[in-house]
Design a protein around this motif. Structure first.
Motif, PDB file in Angstrom:
ATOM      1  N   THR A 124       0.851  -1.189   0.000  1.00 43.39           N
ATOM      2  CA  THR A 124       0.000   0.000   0.000  1.00 43.39           C
ATOM      3  C   THR A 124       0.881   1.230   0.000  1.00 43.39           C
ATOM      4  N   LEU A 125       0.795   2.028  -1.065  1.00 46.56           N
ATOM      5  CA  LEU A 125       1.522   3.289  -1.134  1.00 46.56           C
ATOM      6  C   LEU A 125       0.639   4.385  -0.562  1.00 46.56           C
ATOM      7  N   CYS A 126       1.196   5.144   0.350  1.00 46.21           N
ATOM      8  CA  CYS A 126       0.446   6.191   1.048  1.00 46.21           C
ATOM      9  C   CYS A 126       0.976   7.574   0.684  1.00 46.21           C
ATOM     10  N   ALA A 127       0.063   8.497   0.494  1.00 48.15           N
ATOM     11  CA  ALA A 127       0.394   9.903   0.275  1.00 48.15           C
ATOM     12  C   ALA A 127      -0.164  10.689   1.446  1.00 48.15           C
ATOM     13  N   SER A 128       0.481  11.805   1.746  1.00 49.20           N
ATOM     14  CA  SER A 128      -0.049  12.638   2.831  1.00 49.20           C
ATOM     15  C   SER A 128      -1.253  13.405   2.304  1.00 49.20           C
ATOM     16  N   THR A 129      -2.415  12.960   2.704  1.00 48.14           N
ATOM     17  CA  THR A 129      -3.672  13.582   2.317  1.00 48.14           C
ATOM     18  C   THR A 129      -4.380  14.055   3.580  1.00 48.14           C
ATOM     19  N   PRO A 130      -5.343  14.954   3.452  1.00 47.82           N
ATOM     20  CA  PRO A 130      -6.038  15.444   4.641  1.00 47.82           C
ATOM     21  C   PRO A 130      -6.712  14.330   5.461  1.00 47.82           C
ATOM     22  N   MET A 131      -7.183  13.275   4.808  1.00 48.98           N
ATOM     23  CA  MET A 131      -7.871  12.200   5.535  1.00 48.98           C
ATOM     24  C   MET A 131      -7.354  10.840   5.057  1.00 48.98           C
ATOM     25  N   PRO A 132      -6.117  10.462   5.480  1.00 50.64           N
ATOM     26  CA  PRO A 132      -5.581   9.171   5.045  1.00 50.64           C
ATOM     27  C   PRO A 132      -6.330   8.008   5.691  1.00 50.64           C
ATOM     28  N   SER A 133      -6.232   6.845   5.063  1.00 53.37           N
ATOM     29  CA  SER A 133      -6.845   5.641   5.628  1.00 53.37           C
ATOM     30  C   SER A 133      -6.162   5.293   6.946  1.00 53.37           C
ATOM     31  N   THR A 134      -6.751   4.395   7.699  1.00 50.11           N
ATOM     32  CA  THR A 134      -6.173   3.970   8.980  1.00 50.11           C
ATOM     33  C   THR A 134      -4.783   3.391   8.774  1.00 50.11           C
ATOM     34  N   ASP A 135      -4.618   2.546   7.748  1.00 51.21           N
ATOM     35  CA  ASP A 135      -3.303   1.971   7.457  1.00 51.21           C
ATOM     36  C   ASP A 135      -2.290   3.057   7.135  1.00 51.21           C
ATOM     37  N   CYS A 136      -2.694   4.028   6.341  1.00 50.45           N
ATOM     38  CA  CYS A 136      -1.778   5.093   5.953  1.00 50.45           C
ATOM     39  C   CYS A 136      -1.465   6.041   7.107  1.00 50.45           C
ATOM     40  N   THR A 137      -2.397   6.226   8.010  1.00 52.21           N
ATOM     41  CA  THR A 137      -2.120   7.059   9.184  1.00 52.21           C
ATOM     42  C   THR A 137      -0.952   6.473   9.973  1.00 52.21           C
ATOM     43  N   ALA A 138      -0.918   5.153  10.134  1.00 44.24           N
ATOM     44  CA  ALA A 138       0.177   4.486  10.856  1.00 44.24           C
ATOM     45  C   ALA A 138       1.499   4.630  10.100  1.00 44.24           C
TER      46      ALA A 138
END
Length: 148
Positions: A16-30
């Motif tokens: 899962t690639l995560c970007a800094s967005t205003p409301m990231p998913s739970t996985d991306c927040t971690a």
């Protein structure tokens, strides 16, 4: 943020690639939280993507935008809460970023406005036989992750 999401390669499983967005998913927040002691994940002037990876050598990936659909790939191990009794955050980066002659790269393939996947290259340290023969980015990739 357009490149963020879930990707799969049979040898590496799902990433899962995560970007800094205003409301990231739970996985991306971690994931973003693990990187935040080391990088300005929410205030970066250069687009970046972040991921956790299951590997014996590294625990995280950081992709730093270079040009168009190409990102520099940095493999690292993060210890945001220290290790043992020492609670000071530290990072042990596996990739040497001082030498750009054979960089590790990620190149995304976009067709008809949709991200199809991305190629990882640079692990071999020289041009591979597939790259010498030529073909599409997917056909010449050292590792190919398909967008889910």
């Amino acid at each position: 943020a357009d490149f963020a999401g879930n990707y799969n390669d049979p040898g590496y499983s799902t990433l899962t690639l995560c970007a800094s967005t205003p409301m990231p998913s739970t996985d991306c927040t971690a994931v973003l939280g693990a990187f935040s002691p080391f990088y300005s994940v929410y205030n970066s002037t250069t687009p970046e993507l972040y991921a956790i990876i299951s590997s014996p050598w590294i625990s995280y990936l950081r992709l730093v935008h270079r040009d168009r659909n190409v990102f520099a790939l940095h493999g690292t191990s993060l210890f945001p809460h220290g290790y043992g009794k020492d609670m000071s955050p530290f990072e042990a980066e596996l990739t040497d970023t001082s030498d750009d002659t054979t960089p590790l790269t990620v190149e995304f393939v976009v067709e008809d406005g949709k991200v199809k996947g991305f190629a990882m290259n640079g692990f071999v340290g020289e041009t591979t036989e597939l790259q010498r023969l030529g073909g599409s980015i997917k056909e010449t990739a050292e590792v190919w992750f398909e967008k889910l």
